[in-house]
Design a protein around this motif. Structure first.
Motif, PDB file in Angstrom:
ATOM      1  N   TYR A   1      40.605   7.187  18.431  1.00 60.37           N
ATOM      2  CA  TYR A   1      39.610   8.496  18.898  1.00 60.37           C
ATOM      3  C   TYR A   1      38.797   7.911  20.180  1.00 60.37           C
ATOM      4  N   ARG A   2      38.746   6.917  20.491  1.00 62.54           N
ATOM      5  CA  ARG A   2      37.350   6.811  20.993  1.00 62.54           C
ATOM      6  C   ARG A   2      37.552   7.370  22.466  1.00 62.54           C
ATOM      7  N   GLN A   3      38.458   8.324  22.525  1.00 65.80           N
ATOM      8  CA  GLN A   3      38.619   8.793  23.904  1.00 65.80           C
ATOM      9  C   GLN A   3      38.373  10.070  23.589  1.00 65.80           C
TER      10      GLN A   3
ATOM     11  N   SER B   1      30.607  -5.606  13.296  1.00 67.17           N
ATOM     12  CA  SER B   1      30.379  -5.436  11.982  1.00 67.17           C
ATOM     13  C   SER B   1      31.514  -4.327  11.306  1.00 67.17           C
ATOM     14  N   TYR B   2      32.150  -3.781  11.697  1.00 70.78           N
ATOM     15  CA  TYR B   2      32.951  -2.880  10.963  1.00 70.78           C
ATOM     16  C   TYR B   2      34.638  -3.560  10.922  1.00 70.78           C
ATOM     17  N   GLY B   3      35.079  -4.233  10.955  1.00 70.19           N
ATOM     18  CA  GLY B   3      36.587  -4.376  11.422  1.00 70.19           C
ATOM     19  C   GLY B   3      37.583  -3.540  10.721  1.00 70.19           C
TER      20      GLY B   3
ATOM     21  N   LYS C   1      33.532   1.415   6.588  1.00 74.49           N
ATOM     22  CA  LYS C   1      32.411   0.936   6.080  1.00 74.49           C
ATOM     23  C   LYS C   1      31.875  -0.162   5.857  1.00 74.49           C
ATOM     24  N   SER C   2      30.209  -0.359   6.428  1.00 72.82           N
ATOM     25  CA  SER C   2      30.041  -2.092   7.473  1.00 72.82           C
ATOM     26  C   SER C   2      30.091  -2.481   6.579  1.00 72.82           C
ATOM     27  N   SER C   3      30.190  -3.465   6.998  1.00 69.22           N
ATOM     28  CA  SER C   3      31.010  -4.468   6.286  1.00 69.22           C
ATOM     29  C   SER C   3      29.582  -5.827   6.045  1.00 69.22           C
TER      30      SER C   3
ATOM     31  N   VAL D   1      21.892  -0.234  24.573  1.00 75.14           N
ATOM     32  CA  VAL D   1      22.814   0.638  25.361  1.00 75.14           C
ATOM     33  C   VAL D   1      23.216   0.303  23.736  1.00 75.14           C
ATOM     34  N   GLU D   2      23.244   1.295  22.864  1.00 75.77           N
ATOM     35  CA  GLU D   2      24.459   1.144  21.657  1.00 75.77           C
ATOM     36  C   GLU D   2      24.586   2.572  21.284  1.00 75.77           C
ATOM     37  N   ASP D   3      25.654   2.661  21.077  1.00 72.28           N
ATOM     38  CA  ASP D   3      26.174   4.110  20.142  1.00 72.28           C
ATOM     39  C   ASP D   3      25.581   5.138  19.403  1.00 72.28           C
ATOM     40  N   ILE D   4      25.566   4.262  18.273  1.00 69.55           N
ATOM     41  CA  ILE D   4      24.846   4.250  16.395  1.00 69.55           C
ATOM     42  C   ILE D   4      24.755   3.058  15.559  1.00 69.55           C
ATOM     43  N   LEU D   5      23.342   3.637  15.753  1.00 76.80           N
ATOM     44  CA  LEU D   5      22.629   2.912  14.297  1.00 76.80           C
ATOM     45  C   LEU D   5      22.448   3.525  13.879  1.00 76.80           C
ATOM     46  N   ASP D   6      22.640   2.097  12.552  1.00 74.60           N
ATOM     47  CA  ASP D   6      24.048   3.170  10.693  1.00 74.60           C
ATOM     48  C   ASP D   6      22.964   2.150  10.039  1.00 74.60           C
ATOM     49  N   THR D   7      24.150   1.011   9.904  1.00 72.33           N
ATOM     50  CA  THR D   7      23.096  -0.251   8.388  1.00 72.33           C
ATOM     51  C   THR D   7      22.042  -0.096   8.831  1.00 72.33           C
ATOM     52  N   GLY D   8      21.883  -1.064   9.866  1.00 78.00           N
ATOM     53  CA  GLY D   8      20.204  -1.381  10.834  1.00 78.00           C
ATOM     54  C   GLY D   8      21.363  -2.633  11.195  1.00 78.00           C
ATOM     55  N   GLU D   9      22.200  -3.776  10.378  1.00 77.58           N
ATOM     56  CA  GLU D   9      22.929  -4.912  10.176  1.00 77.58           C
ATOM     57  C   GLU D   9      22.941  -5.243  12.098  1.00 77.58           C
ATOM     58  N   THR D  10      23.588  -4.594  13.019  1.00 75.33           N
ATOM     59  CA  THR D  10      23.534  -4.582  13.488  1.00 75.33           C
ATOM     60  C   THR D  10      22.426  -5.276  15.009  1.00 75.33           C
ATOM     61  N   PHE D  11      22.175  -3.961  14.492  1.00 77.25           N
ATOM     62  CA  PHE D  11      20.834  -3.854  15.674  1.00 77.25           C
ATOM     63  C   PHE D  11      19.963  -4.659  15.354  1.00 77.25           C
TER      64      PHE D  11
ATOM     65  N   GLY E   1      24.938  -2.825  27.535  1.00 80.06           N
ATOM     66  CA  GLY E   1      25.761  -2.149  26.597  1.00 80.06           C
ATOM     67  C   GLY E   1      26.642  -3.375  26.304  1.00 80.06           C
ATOM     68  N   ILE E   2      26.477  -2.459  24.696  1.00 81.82           N
ATOM     69  CA  ILE E   2      27.203  -2.851  23.488  1.00 81.82           C
ATOM     70  C   ILE E   2      28.826  -2.771  23.158  1.00 81.82           C
ATOM     71  N   LEU E   3      29.511  -3.342  23.142  1.00 81.94           N
ATOM     72  CA  LEU E   3      30.765  -3.761  23.127  1.00 81.94           C
ATOM     73  C   LEU E   3      31.610  -3.477  21.729  1.00 81.94           C
ATOM     74  N   LYS E   4      32.342  -2.495  21.154  1.00 82.29           N
ATOM     75  CA  LYS E   4      32.726  -1.858  22.439  1.00 82.29           C
ATOM     76  C   LYS E   4      32.105  -0.227  22.174  1.00 82.29           C
ATOM     77  N   GLY E   5      31.821  -0.095  21.297  1.00 83.22           N
ATOM     78  CA  GLY E   5      30.934   1.549  21.454  1.00 83.22           C
ATOM     79  C   GLY E   5      30.463   2.240  22.110  1.00 83.22           C
ATOM     80  N   ALA E   6      30.016   1.679  22.910  1.00 80.57           N
ATOM     81  CA  ALA E   6      28.123   2.032  24.129  1.00 80.57           C
ATOM     82  C   ALA E   6      29.410   1.900  25.395  1.00 80.57           C
TER      83      ALA E   6
END
Ligand code: PRP
Length: 189
Positions: free
Chosen positions: A171-173, A76-78, A82-84, A105-115, A46-51
């Motif tokens: 808003y994570r909750q 990645s976001y600070g 906007k992704s850094s 296990v990831e919550d979101i795939l956005d720019t793909g940089e983290t992935f 699991g990729i913290l924290k979002g997942a």
């Protein structure tokens, strides 16, 4: 960044995926993953924290005898929507993944940089196999080629919060996925 001061109230945000829709899809993903890994030990990363919320719901619906969990903290976001474009480890895995079937296990795939970063650093640790499940996929935002093996929902280019996803740790909750709109134009998550 141009949000009004303080967190928005929950009813100022439009629900993109309500809790029932999310739960149903997570159940489907768990069934598909269980079928694909039947009879094989599986390590969820699991990729913290979002997942964390997604992982908690996913694993309880999996029908696998040998499934274990570890967490990797990556940021990645600070504090921006906007992704850094940069990723860094904030908490490493507790255990080796060498020789294991591993599912990120990831919550979101956005720019793909983290992935891309995750693929690189985890492949180097020589798992037997490495796949990924993401709850949300925003393909229109890619700056690098990235494709998850299991995708919950493909979503438009909106900044989303809830179900583990945050804006500046808020808003994570929320039990559903909501759109957080900025007052000005420009940056998007
Ligand atoms: C989010 C999300 C992914 C990443 C996706 O993490 O959880 O890990 O961004 O974005 P990308 O595809 O543009 O790299 P974030 O850095 O916001 O940290 P968090 O999970 O702790 O909220």
């Amino acid at each position: 960044m141009s949000f009004a001061a303080g967190p928005k109230t929950q009813n100022q945000m439009e629900i993109l995926l309500n809790a029932e829709v999310v739960a149903h899809r997570v159940h489907e993903l768990a069934a598909q993953i269980s079928a694909d890994y039947r009879g094989r030990p599986l390590r969820l990363v699991g990729i913290l924290k979002g997942a964390w919320m997604f992982l908690a719901d996913l694993i309880r619906h999996m029908d696998l005898e040998d499934v274990s969990v570890d967490f990797l903290g990556v940021a990645s976001y600070g504090r921006s929507t906007k992704s850094s474009g940069e990723a860094r480890i904030t908490k490493d895995l507790d255990q080796s993944i060498e020789g294991l079937d591993v599912l990120i296990v990831e919550d979101i795939l956005d720019t793909g940089e983290t992935f891309s970063y995750l693929q690189e650093i985890l492949t180097a640790r020589q798992p037997k196999s490495l796949k990924a499940v993401v709850l949300l996929d925003k393909p229109s935002r890619r700056t690098r080629p990235a494709q998850a093996d299991y995708v919950g929902f493909t979503i438009p280019d909106e900044f989303v919060v809830g179900y583990g996803l945050d804006y500046a740790e808020n808003y994570r909750q929320l039990p559903d996925v909501r759109v957080l709109r900025q007052e000005g134009k420009g940056e998007k998550g």
